[in-house]
Design a protein around this motif. Structure first.
Motif, PDB file in Angstrom:
ATOM      1  N   LEU A 134      38.267  29.314  42.540  1.00 46.95           N
ATOM      2  CA  LEU A 134      37.116  28.526  42.969  1.00 46.95           C
ATOM      3  C   LEU A 134      36.946  27.265  42.118  1.00 46.95           C
ATOM      4  O   LEU A 134      37.273  27.281  40.919  1.00 46.95           O
ATOM      5  N   PRO A 135      36.418  26.193  42.717  1.00 49.17           N
ATOM      6  CA  PRO A 135      36.075  25.009  41.914  1.00 49.17           C
ATOM      7  C   PRO A 135      34.760  25.213  41.170  1.00 49.17           C
ATOM      8  O   PRO A 135      34.009  26.134  41.456  1.00 49.17           O
ATOM      9  N   ALA A 136      34.500  24.318  40.223  1.00 48.61           N
ATOM     10  CA  ALA A 136      33.265  24.287  39.428  1.00 48.61           C
ATOM     11  C   ALA A 136      33.186  25.439  38.434  1.00 48.61           C
ATOM     12  O   ALA A 136      32.946  25.222  37.245  1.00 48.61           O
ATOM     13  N   LEU A 137      33.362  26.659  38.905  1.00 44.91           N
ATOM     14  CA  LEU A 137      33.372  27.833  38.022  1.00 44.91           C
ATOM     15  C   LEU A 137      34.355  28.832  38.605  1.00 44.91           C
ATOM     16  O   LEU A 137      34.216  29.240  39.753  1.00 44.91           O
ATOM     17  N   HIS A 138      35.354  29.200  37.836  1.00 42.91           N
ATOM     18  CA  HIS A 138      36.426  30.065  38.346  1.00 42.91           C
ATOM     19  C   HIS A 138      35.877  31.421  38.783  1.00 42.91           C
ATOM     20  O   HIS A 138      34.916  31.934  38.213  1.00 42.91           O
ATOM     21  N   GLY A 139      36.525  31.985  39.796  1.00 38.95           N
ATOM     22  CA  GLY A 139      36.105  33.270  40.319  1.00 38.95           C
ATOM     23  C   GLY A 139      36.117  34.373  39.279  1.00 38.95           C
ATOM     24  O   GLY A 139      35.304  35.314  39.344  1.00 38.95           O
ATOM     25  N   ASP A 140      37.031  34.285  38.311  1.00 41.19           N
ATOM     26  CA  ASP A 140      37.077  35.290  37.250  1.00 41.19           C
ATOM     27  C   ASP A 140      35.775  35.288  36.445  1.00 41.19           C
ATOM     28  O   ASP A 140      35.239  36.346  36.093  1.00 41.19           O
ATOM     29  N   GLN A 141      35.261  34.093  36.157  1.00 38.87           N
ATOM     30  CA  GLN A 141      34.019  33.982  35.391  1.00 38.87           C
ATOM     31  C   GLN A 141      32.822  34.469  36.222  1.00 38.87           C
ATOM     32  O   GLN A 141      31.920  35.124  35.697  1.00 38.87           O
ATOM     33  N   VAL A 142      32.844  34.146  37.506  1.00 38.38           N
ATOM     34  CA  VAL A 142      31.775  34.627  38.385  1.00 38.38           C
ATOM     35  C   VAL A 142      31.797  36.150  38.456  1.00 38.38           C
ATOM     36  O   VAL A 142      30.759  36.813  38.350  1.00 38.38           O
ATOM     37  N   CYS A 143      32.976  36.716  38.625  1.00 42.62           N
ATOM     38  CA  CYS A 143      33.121  38.168  38.725  1.00 42.62           C
ATOM     39  C   CYS A 143      32.625  38.852  37.461  1.00 42.62           C
ATOM     40  O   CYS A 143      31.897  39.841  37.523  1.00 42.62           O
ATOM     41  N   SER A 144      33.030  38.324  36.317  1.00 36.65           N
ATOM     42  CA  SER A 144      32.617  38.922  35.045  1.00 36.65           C
ATOM     43  C   SER A 144      31.106  38.885  34.884  1.00 36.65           C
ATOM     44  O   SER A 144      30.483  39.873  34.476  1.00 36.65           O
ATOM     45  N   ALA A 145      30.487  37.748  35.240  1.00 37.82           N
ATOM     46  CA  ALA A 145      29.037  37.621  35.118  1.00 37.82           C
ATOM     47  C   ALA A 145      28.312  38.575  36.062  1.00 37.82           C
ATOM     48  O   ALA A 145      27.351  39.248  35.676  1.00 37.82           O
ATOM     49  N   LEU A 146      28.777  38.661  37.318  1.00 37.92           N
ATOM     50  CA  LEU A 146      28.112  39.516  38.299  1.00 37.92           C
ATOM     51  C   LEU A 146      28.300  40.992  37.983  1.00 37.92           C
ATOM     52  O   LEU A 146      27.404  41.804  38.227  1.00 37.92           O
ATOM     53  N   SER A 147      29.451  41.338  37.452  1.00 41.33           N
ATOM     54  CA  SER A 147      29.676  42.748  37.120  1.00 41.33           C
ATOM     55  C   SER A 147      28.758  43.188  35.988  1.00 41.33           C
ATOM     56  O   SER A 147      28.329  44.340  35.939  1.00 41.33           O
ATOM     57  N   GLN A 148      28.427  42.277  35.090  1.00 44.82           N
ATOM     58  CA  GLN A 148      27.479  42.602  34.023  1.00 44.82           C
ATOM     59  C   GLN A 148      26.064  42.744  34.587  1.00 44.82           C
ATOM     60  O   GLN A 148      25.283  43.569  34.115  1.00 44.82           O
ATOM     61  N   ASP A 149      25.741  41.933  35.612  1.00 46.06           N
ATOM     62  CA  ASP A 149      24.432  42.073  36.260  1.00 46.06           C
ATOM     63  C   ASP A 149      24.334  43.419  36.971  1.00 46.06           C
ATOM     64  O   ASP A 149      23.279  44.059  36.970  1.00 46.06           O
ATOM     65  N   GLY A 150      25.442  43.825  37.616  1.00 52.78           N
ATOM     66  CA  GLY A 150      25.521  45.139  38.245  1.00 52.78           C
ATOM     67  C   GLY A 150      24.695  45.330  39.494  1.00 52.78           C
ATOM     68  O   GLY A 150      24.413  46.457  39.885  1.00 52.78           O
ATOM     69  N   ASP A 151      24.315  44.236  40.184  1.00 50.36           N
ATOM     70  CA  ASP A 151      23.435  44.374  41.342  1.00 50.36           C
ATOM     71  C   ASP A 151      24.167  44.533  42.668  1.00 50.36           C
ATOM     72  O   ASP A 151      23.590  45.036  43.628  1.00 50.36           O
ATOM     73  N   ALA A 152      25.402  44.067  42.766  1.00 50.33           N
ATOM     74  CA  ALA A 152      26.127  44.104  44.042  1.00 50.33           C
ATOM     75  C   ALA A 152      27.564  44.513  43.818  1.00 50.33           C
ATOM     76  O   ALA A 152      28.132  44.333  42.734  1.00 50.33           O
ATOM     77  N   ARG A 153      28.158  45.092  44.850  1.00 53.68           N
ATOM     78  CA  ARG A 153      29.577  45.406  44.822  1.00 53.68           C
ATOM     79  C   ARG A 153      30.374  44.127  45.059  1.00 53.68           C
ATOM     80  O   ARG A 153      29.982  43.278  45.866  1.00 53.68           O
ATOM     81  N   ILE A 154      31.497  43.987  44.379  1.00 54.53           N
ATOM     82  CA  ILE A 154      32.291  42.765  44.442  1.00 54.53           C
ATOM     83  C   ILE A 154      33.647  43.045  45.079  1.00 54.53           C
ATOM     84  O   ILE A 154      34.391  43.920  44.620  1.00 54.53           O
ATOM     85  N   LEU A 155      33.944  42.305  46.139  1.00 50.62           N
ATOM     86  CA  LEU A 155      35.261  42.349  46.772  1.00 50.62           C
ATOM     87  C   LEU A 155      35.947  41.024  46.470  1.00 50.62           C
ATOM     88  O   LEU A 155      35.504  39.966  46.929  1.00 50.62           O
ATOM     89  N   MET A 156      37.001  41.074  45.679  1.00 53.54           N
ATOM     90  CA  MET A 156      37.677  39.846  45.259  1.00 53.54           C
ATOM     91  C   MET A 156      38.815  39.515  46.215  1.00 53.54           C
ATOM     92  O   MET A 156      39.598  40.390  46.600  1.00 53.54           O
ATOM     93  N   LEU A 157      38.892  38.234  46.589  1.00 45.71           N
ATOM     94  CA  LEU A 157      39.968  37.723  47.439  1.00 45.71           C
ATOM     95  C   LEU A 157      40.858  36.812  46.609  1.00 45.71           C
ATOM     96  O   LEU A 157      40.366  36.065  45.769  1.00 45.71           O
ATOM     97  N   THR A 158      42.156  36.852  46.875  1.00 46.42           N
ATOM     98  CA  THR A 158      43.049  35.942  46.178  1.00 46.42           C
ATOM     99  C   THR A 158      44.326  35.748  46.962  1.00 46.42           C
ATOM    100  O   THR A 158      44.748  36.639  47.708  1.00 46.42           O
ATOM    101  N   ALA A 159      44.935  34.567  46.786  1.00 43.66           N
ATOM    102  CA  ALA A 159      46.220  34.293  47.427  1.00 43.66           C
ATOM    103  C   ALA A 159      47.353  34.970  46.666  1.00 43.66           C
ATOM    104  O   ALA A 159      48.454  35.114  47.189  1.00 43.66           O
ATOM    105  N   ALA A 160      47.086  35.378  45.446  1.00 46.05           N
ATOM    106  CA  ALA A 160      48.103  36.071  44.646  1.00 46.05           C
ATOM    107  C   ALA A 160      47.917  37.574  44.812  1.00 46.05           C
ATOM    108  O   ALA A 160      46.888  38.117  44.425  1.00 46.05           O
TER     109      ALA A 160
END
Length: 215
Positions: A54-80
């Protein structure tokens, strides 16, 4: 169910959002990591579908922040799609991982599975003689199939998942509609009235004055 899709490929994001909405899933969109993280923390989502690159803030950083919040399940998409990337995503806190390109039906199945885990909800919901198969999107009462619109299905799922607890109109707006709904309209009241009528007699949906609705 309400989903946040954080995806910078605008054509793909629009196609996925349209497909999910056709199934009665409320979808909000964000095109970069900063906006996605802000929306995820400002609203209640059952599932966050998160592109990794992702631009502006990488998806890895978003995922890490949201997982610490623990409010929603995260489904990660990637071309790799190799194993190392999958493991890396899961270690960051993602609950599931889907490589691009993906089949839309598989995406839907994974979103529904994560939402059930988030809400501790079974696949089959039942109240008295009312049965809702959330996977098949099929509602029956006393063995009779009840045809419902996608939005009526969404409202019914929220009410049945509440297991008899009162659900406010604000909560229904938050769970069954997306960010573009006008909170001052009679949308919830009208939808609940249609749902109550379609479910038949004796009435199953109760209006709790000043509080909301419950089964």
């Amino acid at each position: 169910m309400r989903v946040l899709l954080i995806e910078d490929e605008l054509l793909l994001a629009g196609q996925v959002a349209d497909g999910l909405r056709d199934l009665g899933i409320a979808v909000d969109l964000a095109a970069d990591g900063v906006d996605g993280l802000h929306k995820a923390r400002s609203n209640r989502y059952d599932v966050v579908v998160l592109d990794r690159d992702l631009p502006a803030l990488h998806g890895d950083q978003v995922c890490s922040a949201l997982s610490q919040d623990g409010d929603a399940r995260i489904l990660m998409l990637t071309a790799a799609g190799d194993a190392a990337d999958r493991v890396a995503g899961l270690l960051l806190g993602a609950d599931d991982y889907l490589p691009k390109p993906f089949i839309f039906d598989e995406l839907v199945l994974r979103i529904r599975a994560l939402a059930r885990r988030a809400n501790n909800a079974p696949r089959i919901l039942q109240h008295a003689d009312l049965i809702f198969d959330t996977t098949r999107r099929l509602v029956t009462r006393g063995g009779r199939i009840i045809p419902l619109t996608t939005k009526e299905l969404a409202v019914l799922e929220v009410l049945m998942t509440a297991d008899g607890a009162v659900v406010s109109a604000e909560d229904l707006l938050e769970r069954a509609w997306d960010e573009h709904v006008d909170p001052f309209t009679a949308t919830v009241r009208v939808t609940v009235a249609r749902l109550r009528r379609k479910l038949g007699e004796p009435p199953l949906v109760e209006t709790v004055i000043g509080a909301g609705y419950r089964l």
